[in-house]
Design a protein around this motif. Structure first.
Motif, mmCIF file in Angstrom:
data_model
loop_
_atom_site.group_PDB
_atom_site.id
_atom_site.type_symbol
_atom_site.label_atom_id
_atom_site.label_comp_id
_atom_site.label_asym_id
_atom_site.label_seq_id
_atom_site.Cartn_x
_atom_site.Cartn_y
_atom_site.Cartn_z
ATOM 1 N N LEU A 143 38.368 49.272 49.433
ATOM 2 C CA LEU A 143 39.160 48.180 50.281
ATOM 3 C C LEU A 143 40.270 48.144 50.100
ATOM 4 C CD1 LEU A 143 36.249 45.674 49.719
ATOM 5 C CD2 LEU A 143 36.862 46.179 51.917
ATOM 6 N N GLY A 144 40.475 49.289 48.858
ATOM 7 C CA GLY A 144 41.747 48.991 48.493
ATOM 8 C C GLY A 144 41.509 48.046 46.946
ATOM 9 N N LEU A 145 40.684 47.732 46.483
ATOM 10 C CA LEU A 145 40.866 47.007 45.486
ATOM 11 C C LEU A 145 40.610 47.806 43.739
ATOM 12 C CD1 LEU A 145 38.223 44.411 46.477
ATOM 13 C CD2 LEU A 145 40.551 44.524 46.723
ATOM 14 N N ARG A 146 40.836 49.103 43.606
ATOM 15 C CA ARG A 146 41.008 49.935 42.617
ATOM 16 C C ARG A 146 42.003 50.067 42.408
ATOM 17 N NH1 ARG A 146 36.226 53.246 41.303
ATOM 18 N NH2 ARG A 146 36.070 53.780 43.179
ATOM 19 N N GLY A 147 41.237 49.568 40.852
ATOM 20 C CA GLY A 147 42.854 49.413 39.893
ATOM 21 C C GLY A 147 43.044 47.825 40.008
ATOM 22 N N LYS A 148 42.196 46.599 40.637
ATOM 23 C CA LYS A 148 43.463 45.971 40.805
ATOM 24 C C LYS A 148 42.525 45.068 39.409
ATOM 25 C CE LYS A 148 44.419 45.143 45.342
ATOM 26 N NZ LYS A 148 45.969 44.628 45.210
ATOM 27 N N LYS A 149 43.401 43.471 39.166
ATOM 28 C CA LYS A 149 43.250 42.808 36.931
ATOM 29 C C LYS A 149 42.133 41.982 38.072
ATOM 30 C CE LYS A 149 44.417 46.499 35.381
ATOM 31 N NZ LYS A 149 44.024 48.153 35.159
ATOM 32 N N VAL A 169 31.005 39.407 40.039
ATOM 33 C CA VAL A 169 31.791 40.100 39.122
ATOM 34 C C VAL A 169 31.528 41.848 39.252
ATOM 35 C CG1 VAL A 169 31.258 41.252 36.418
ATOM 36 C CG2 VAL A 169 31.737 38.590 36.984
ATOM 37 N N LEU A 170 30.030 42.246 39.579
ATOM 38 C CA LEU A 170 29.313 43.916 39.927
ATOM 39 C C LEU A 170 29.915 43.750 41.243
ATOM 40 C CD1 LEU A 170 25.764 42.821 38.586
ATOM 41 C CD2 LEU A 170 27.432 44.252 37.504
ATOM 42 N N ALA A 171 30.235 43.323 41.734
ATOM 43 C CA ALA A 171 31.099 43.938 43.216
ATOM 44 C C ALA A 171 31.989 44.540 42.802
ATOM 45 C CB ALA A 171 30.409 42.756 44.354
ATOM 46 N N LEU A 172 32.698 43.895 41.981
ATOM 47 C CA LEU A 172 33.991 43.867 41.814
ATOM 48 C C LEU A 172 34.529 45.183 40.633
ATOM 49 C CD1 LEU A 172 35.577 40.511 41.257
ATOM 50 C CD2 LEU A 172 36.402 41.692 43.303
ATOM 51 N N ALA A 173 33.695 45.526 40.142
ATOM 52 C CA ALA A 173 33.580 46.520 39.086
ATOM 53 C C ALA A 173 33.334 47.222 40.235
ATOM 54 C CB ALA A 173 31.977 46.060 37.710
ATOM 55 N N HIS A 174 32.409 47.962 41.605
ATOM 56 C CA HIS A 174 32.033 48.788 41.903
ATOM 57 C C HIS A 174 32.350 48.880 42.966
ATOM 58 C CE1 HIS A 174 27.240 49.694 41.022
ATOM 59 N NE2 HIS A 174 27.223 47.808 40.903
ATOM 60 N N TRP A 228 36.526 40.767 50.559
ATOM 61 C CA TRP A 228 37.659 40.419 51.540
ATOM 62 C C TRP A 228 38.832 39.504 51.146
ATOM 63 C CZ3 TRP A 228 38.062 35.521 54.660
ATOM 64 C CH2 TRP A 228 39.622 36.513 56.474
ATOM 65 N N LEU A 229 38.407 38.129 50.807
ATOM 66 C CA LEU A 229 39.974 37.728 50.015
ATOM 67 C C LEU A 229 40.652 38.112 49.099
ATOM 68 C CD1 LEU A 229 37.820 34.126 50.485
ATOM 69 C CD2 LEU A 229 39.650 34.595 51.693
ATOM 70 N N ALA A 230 40.612 39.327 48.450
ATOM 71 C CA ALA A 230 40.817 39.981 47.400
ATOM 72 C C ALA A 230 42.142 40.826 47.675
ATOM 73 C CB ALA A 230 39.939 40.362 46.232
ATOM 74 N N GLY A 231 41.577 41.297 49.241
ATOM 75 C CA GLY A 231 42.116 42.800 49.454
ATOM 76 C C GLY A 231 44.113 42.453 50.676
ATOM 77 N N ASP A 232 44.196 42.807 50.641
ATOM 78 C CA ASP A 232 45.313 42.931 51.840
ATOM 79 C C ASP A 232 44.201 42.697 53.544
ATOM 80 O OD1 ASP A 232 47.560 43.893 50.682
ATOM 81 O OD2 ASP A 232 47.541 45.757 50.512
ATOM 82 N N LEU A 233 42.629 42.554 53.895
ATOM 83 C CA LEU A 233 42.777 42.605 54.752
ATOM 84 C C LEU A 233 42.555 40.939 55.196
ATOM 85 C CD1 LEU A 233 39.313 44.724 54.986
ATOM 86 C CD2 LEU A 233 41.145 45.245 56.310
ATOM 87 N N SER A 234 43.259 40.337 53.913
ATOM 88 C CA SER A 234 42.725 38.612 54.727
ATOM 89 C C SER A 234 44.671 38.574 54.068
ATOM 90 C CB SER A 234 42.144 38.165 53.373
ATOM 91 O OG SER A 234 42.476 38.544 52.244
ATOM 92 N N ARG A 235 45.456 39.631 53.834
ATOM 93 C CA ARG A 235 46.815 39.326 53.193
ATOM 94 C C ARG A 235 47.525 37.952 54.549
ATOM 95 N NH1 ARG A 235 46.652 44.206 54.902
ATOM 96 N NH2 ARG A 235 48.249 44.200 57.608
#
Length: 251
Positions: free
Chosen positions: A3-9, A24-29, A230-237
């Motif tokens: 999802l292109g989220l690696r490295g986000k905070k 939390v766990l899904a984000l960490a994974h 989904w809402l955290a990443g660019d797919l929902s920009r």
């Protein structure tokens, strides 16, 4: 799927149990570095810390009573220190609920639920703004109770309805800065609270609420987390000011 989220905070409030823990766990994974908080000590805190350590990443689990403004400010200072002054995602998940007839609803209980569900979210967002940048996402966990109305939860429902209005206004105000605001409105989700009920009560709850959904079952924390990712990443920009229902088609 990447999802292109690696490295986000990220900051997730109320993340040691239930829906918050699933997020939390899904984000960490997904490779996100997460700061989360809890109000009271429990075995869930240590177990979450162990799981996050096994997953890997730069995570922090801290105690914070979000009804205390000074503690909210300190929490965001800890986020700044941990994440290097950058925040890509805020999830306002911490919440309080009780079931009280409206005629018996005390001012103290009204203010407790308001402080936890609404004022804390407001303060978290205000303190997070200096860390947010173009592309950042703020997600508040809402409830389908806003649409349905549920007896004995007037105070809870009022706070969740207010979150929707806050969300819409903030989306308009901060859209020019590229910061998105959305609400994820939940139906009934299986959490520790449900499983802590006596077996007969638990079975009755599951049967009653499953029958109200189009899918014929209750939701799971990881399914809520899917919407947040989904809402955290660019797919929902291009999604902002919206309420996304994660409720199994409940009616």
């Amino acid at each position: 799927m990447d999802l292109g989220l690696r490295g986000k905070k990220a900051l997730v409030t109320g993340g040691t149990r239930g829906v918050g823990r699933g997020i939390v766990l899904a984000l960490a994974h997904a490779g996100v570095d997460v700061v989360t908080c809890y109000r009271s000590e429990s075995e869930h805190v240590a177990s979450l810390e162990r799981e996050l350590k096994e997953i890997g990443g730069d995570h922090l689990v801290v105690q914070a009573d979000l009804t205390q403004p000074v503690r909210v400010a300190r929490l965001l200072e800890q986020v700044r220190e941990t994440h290097g002054g950058v925040l890509d995602l805020v999830v306002n998940n911490a919440g309080a609920i009780s079931h009280i007839p409206y005629e018996q609803l005390s001012l103290d209980e009204w203010q407790r639920v308001l402080a936890t569900n609404l004022t804390a979210a407001h303060l978290v967002v205000q303190h997070a703004l200096p860390l947010l940048r173009a592309g950042s996402s703020v997600v508040s966990i809402g409830s389908k109770a806003v649409d349905a109305g549920i007896p004995l939860r007037s105070h809870y429902t009022a706070t969740k309805a207010a979150l929707v209005g806050l969300n819409r206004s903030l989306a308009k105000e901060f859209g020019p800065r590229g910061i998105r605001f959305n609400v994820v409105a939940l139906g009934v989700v299986e959490t520790e609270n449900l499983h802590a009920l006596p077996e007969a009560d638990r079975r009755l709850m599951i049967e009653r609420y499953s029958a109200k959904t189009a899918l014929g079952r209750l939701g799971l924390p990881e399914e809520v987390a899917g919407a947040v990712l989904w809402l955290a990443g660019d797919l929902s920009r291009y999604v902002t000011g919206s309420t996304v229902s994660v409720d199994g088609g409940i009616s």
